[in-house]
Design an enzyme around this catalytic site. Structure first.
Site, mmCIF file in Angstrom:
data_model
loop_
_atom_site.group_PDB
_atom_site.id
_atom_site.type_symbol
_atom_site.label_atom_id
_atom_site.label_comp_id
_atom_site.label_asym_id
_atom_site.label_seq_id
_atom_site.Cartn_x
_atom_site.Cartn_y
_atom_site.Cartn_z
ATOM 1 N N ARG A 238 0.863 -1.176 0.000
ATOM 2 C CA ARG A 238 0.000 0.000 0.000
ATOM 3 C C ARG A 238 0.902 1.228 0.000
ATOM 4 N NH1 ARG A 238 -3.634 -2.568 -1.264
ATOM 5 N NH2 ARG A 238 -5.721 -2.742 -0.387
ATOM 6 N N GLU A 267 -3.848 7.708 -4.979
ATOM 7 C CA GLU A 267 -4.260 6.929 -6.162
ATOM 8 C C GLU A 267 -5.602 7.452 -6.663
ATOM 9 O OE1 GLU A 267 -4.245 2.709 -5.392
ATOM 10 O OE2 GLU A 267 -2.200 2.751 -4.628
ATOM 11 N N HIS A 286 -2.131 -0.085 -9.590
ATOM 12 C CA HIS A 286 -2.705 -0.919 -8.526
ATOM 13 C C HIS A 286 -3.348 -2.169 -9.164
ATOM 14 C CE1 HIS A 286 -4.344 -0.842 -4.174
ATOM 15 N NE2 HIS A 286 -4.230 -2.083 -4.600
HETATM 16 P P1 NDP Z 1 -1.248 -11.500 4.791
HETATM 17 O O1 NDP Z 1 -2.033 -11.186 5.996
HETATM 18 O O2 NDP Z 1 -1.318 -12.853 4.211
HETATM 19 O O3 NDP Z 1 0.299 -11.193 5.059
HETATM 20 C C1 NDP Z 1 0.750 -10.040 5.685
HETATM 21 C C2 NDP Z 1 2.181 -10.267 6.104
HETATM 22 O O4 NDP Z 1 2.734 -9.046 6.613
HETATM 23 C C3 NDP Z 1 2.358 -11.316 7.157
HETATM 24 O O5 NDP Z 1 3.436 -12.127 6.775
HETATM 25 C C4 NDP Z 1 2.732 -10.543 8.397
HETATM 26 O O6 NDP Z 1 3.563 -11.423 9.107
HETATM 27 C C5 NDP Z 1 3.473 -9.362 7.786
HETATM 28 N N1 NDP Z 1 3.551 -8.187 8.630
HETATM 29 C C6 NDP Z 1 2.577 -7.575 9.320
HETATM 30 N N2 NDP Z 1 3.066 -6.522 9.987
HETATM 31 C C7 NDP Z 1 4.379 -6.457 9.699
HETATM 32 C C8 NDP Z 1 5.433 -5.592 10.076
HETATM 33 N N3 NDP Z 1 5.230 -4.588 10.934
HETATM 34 N N4 NDP Z 1 6.664 -5.821 9.568
HETATM 35 C C9 NDP Z 1 6.890 -6.855 8.738
HETATM 36 N N5 NDP Z 1 5.936 -7.719 8.348
HETATM 37 C C10 NDP Z 1 4.694 -7.524 8.828
HETATM 38 O O7 NDP Z 1 -1.662 -10.424 3.708
HETATM 39 P P2 NDP Z 1 -1.502 -10.508 2.120
HETATM 40 O O8 NDP Z 1 -0.157 -11.018 1.811
HETATM 41 O O9 NDP Z 1 -2.681 -11.175 1.538
HETATM 42 O O10 NDP Z 1 -1.604 -8.964 1.743
HETATM 43 C C11 NDP Z 1 -0.729 -8.034 2.331
HETATM 44 C C12 NDP Z 1 -1.149 -6.624 1.927
HETATM 45 O O11 NDP Z 1 -0.802 -6.416 0.570
HETATM 46 C C13 NDP Z 1 -2.645 -6.358 2.002
HETATM 47 O O12 NDP Z 1 -3.025 -5.939 3.304
HETATM 48 C C14 NDP Z 1 -2.848 -5.274 0.970
HETATM 49 O O13 NDP Z 1 -2.688 -4.013 1.559
HETATM 50 C C15 NDP Z 1 -1.733 -5.530 -0.030
HETATM 51 N N6 NDP Z 1 -2.218 -6.173 -1.258
HETATM 52 C C16 NDP Z 1 -1.979 -5.534 -2.438
HETATM 53 C C17 NDP Z 1 -2.359 -6.106 -3.619
HETATM 54 C C18 NDP Z 1 -2.116 -5.404 -4.905
HETATM 55 O O14 NDP Z 1 -2.864 -5.625 -5.845
HETATM 56 N N7 NDP Z 1 -1.102 -4.573 -5.006
HETATM 57 C C19 NDP Z 1 -3.063 -7.411 -3.670
HETATM 58 C C20 NDP Z 1 -3.249 -8.004 -2.363
HETATM 59 C C21 NDP Z 1 -2.819 -7.396 -1.214
HETATM 60 P P3 NDP Z 1 3.497 -11.575 10.672
HETATM 61 O O15 NDP Z 1 2.069 -11.748 11.022
HETATM 62 O O16 NDP Z 1 4.384 -12.694 11.023
HETATM 63 O O17 NDP Z 1 4.060 -10.269 11.044
HETATM 64 C C1 7N6 Z 2 -7.253 -5.562 -6.841
HETATM 65 C C2 7N6 Z 2 -6.301 -5.046 -5.806
HETATM 66 C C3 7N6 Z 2 -5.884 -5.976 -2.123
HETATM 67 O O1 7N6 Z 2 -5.661 -5.399 -1.071
HETATM 68 O O2 7N6 Z 2 -5.308 -3.991 -3.257
HETATM 69 C C4 7N6 Z 2 -5.538 -5.323 -3.435
HETATM 70 O O3 7N6 Z 2 -6.375 -7.112 -2.161
HETATM 71 C C5 7N6 Z 2 -6.569 -5.629 -4.469
HETATM 72 C C6 7N6 Z 2 -6.701 -5.689 -8.227
#
Ligand code: NDP
Ligand code: 7N6
Length: 320
Positions: A238, A267, A286
């Site tokens: 993000r 954005e 995005h």
């Molecule tokens: P998950 O919940 O599966 O993973 C999040 C990870 O972040 C965990 O491994 C957690 O590990 C880690 N984490 C949390 N806090 C911290 C910290 N302070 N420092 C380091 N690591 C940390 O989420 P997703 O992987 O599904 O998605 C992550 C984010 O990516 C979403 O919240 C969203 O904002 C973004 N996203 C963007 C997309 C796009 O299209 N660009 C698509 C999907 C998601 P632990 O719990 O061990 O800390």
């Molecule tokens: C959709 C993006 C998420 O947080 O931002 C992503 O899952 C979704 C293409």
């Protein structure tokens, strides 16, 4: 208990709302009888008035009208839920679930693409096409991912999808998460207080955490300074997790080799943003997770939770 599900018009940002409505419709021959009993109705909701009668809402956007409705459950079609007012929802007893778990392959492939594009200089060839310019890269410009190092910050669904692909391409992978337990394809897992050590040797740093109070500004001037000057920053998490102003400074001062950015503090990225014009920056809208099956994956999550609600089981992917 049986549930009436609304599909909010805002899902149209990613796919037509009616496509998701049809994917949730239980009238198909092969549908699980338990799901058929658990779902009263599914309908597209375009206005606040049309929320009336819905118990659950599947949505892309947040709107204040959700708070004054009869909703008891909201499902976010994104994994990120930073746009929702947690305290207000909790006060009103509205559950929130998210779509984590469905983006690992799409985002993993996008990040593999960014890395290959930079290493193999594909972006530079594409830049030269409008000028019909036939040119070999400088002798020391192109490199291979094999033997390079990659640091993945955030090792959940996205981070693991990235790590698996980086490993498959021959890179040495380290990572950062709060819980320092081992993760497949990751040689060393650091905790956030060790982020400087984690990024120091990496040719690519991929950021994949949620945006929370703890991760806002996680990658700022100090972390960028800790990176190699020939390193690339890849942000698919993000805007706000990376400090965009500090990143611009690092790119302009030669503190970094380049960046691939899917997410930004503002954005859509404003027309006047310097990121648009930088030769060493790849901007994607995005869209790292975009894929034609997105709605199917969301439908599978929603169906499972409709079933769980009826069975009195805890909701999957529950945030609140
Ligand atoms: P998950 O919940 O599966 O993973 C999040 C990870 O972040 C965990 O491994 C957690 O590990 C880690 N984490 C949390 N806090 C911290 C910290 N302070 N420092 C380091 N690591 C940390 O989420 P997703 O992987 O599904 O998605 C992550 C984010 O990516 C979403 O919240 C969203 O904002 C973004 N996203 C963007 C997309 C796009 O299209 N660009 C698509 C999907 C998601 P632990 O719990 O061990 O800390
Ligand atoms: C959709 C993006 C998420 O947080 O931002 C992503 O899952 C979704 C293409």
């Amino acid at each position: 208990m049986s549930t009436t599900v609304g599909v909010h018009g805002s899902v149209g940002e990613l796919f037509p709302p009616a496509v998701l409505r049809d994917a949730l419709d239980p009238s198909g021959e092969g549908d699980d009888p338990a799901y058929k009993r658990a779902l009263s109705d599914v309908r597209v909701v375009e206005t606040a008035d049309e929320l009336a009668g819905c118990d659950a809402l599947v949505t892309f956007a947040y709107d204040d009208s959700f708070l004054t409705s009869d909703l008891s459950w909201i499902h976010s079609i994104q994994a990120g839920v930073d746009r929702f007012p947690f305290e207000e929802l909790e006060r009103r007893g509205i559950s929130l679930t998210n779509s984590t778990g469905i983006h690992g392959d799409a985002v993993g492939e996008t990040v593999a693409g960014y890395m290959l594009e930079f290493a193999r200089r594909l972006h530079r060839h594409r830049d030269r096409e409008p000028r019909r310019e036939w040119r070999y890269p400088d002798w020391d410009e192109a490199f291979t991912l094999s033997g390079e190092s990659v640091c993945v910050v955030g090792l959940g669904t996205l981070g693991r999808g990235i790590a698996a692909r980086a490993d498959a391409l021959g890179a040495d992978v380290v990572g950062v998460r709060r819980t320092p337990t081992p993760v497949e394809h990751v040689r060393t897992v650091h905790t956030p207080d060790g982020i400087h050590d984690a990024v120091a040797d990496a040719r690519f740093v991929a950021v994949a955490t949620p945006l929370t109070d703890r991760t806002r500004g996680l990658v700022g001037a100090d972390e960028l300074a800790a990176m190699r000057e020939d390193a690339y920053l890849l942000n698919v998490s993000r805007g706000g997790v990376v400090d965009d102003a500090a990143l611009l400074d690092a790119l302009r001062d030669g503190g970094l080799a380049g960046a691939a950015l899917d997410v930004f503090e503002t954005e859509p990225l404003p027309e006047g943003s310097p990121f648009w014009d930088m030769e060493n920056v790849i901007v994607t809208s995005h869209a790292a997770a975009a894929n034609r099956d997105y709605y199917r994956r969301v439908a599978a999550l929603v169906r499972e939770n409709v079933r769980r609600l009826a069975a009195g089981e805890p909701l999957a992917n529950r945030v609140l």
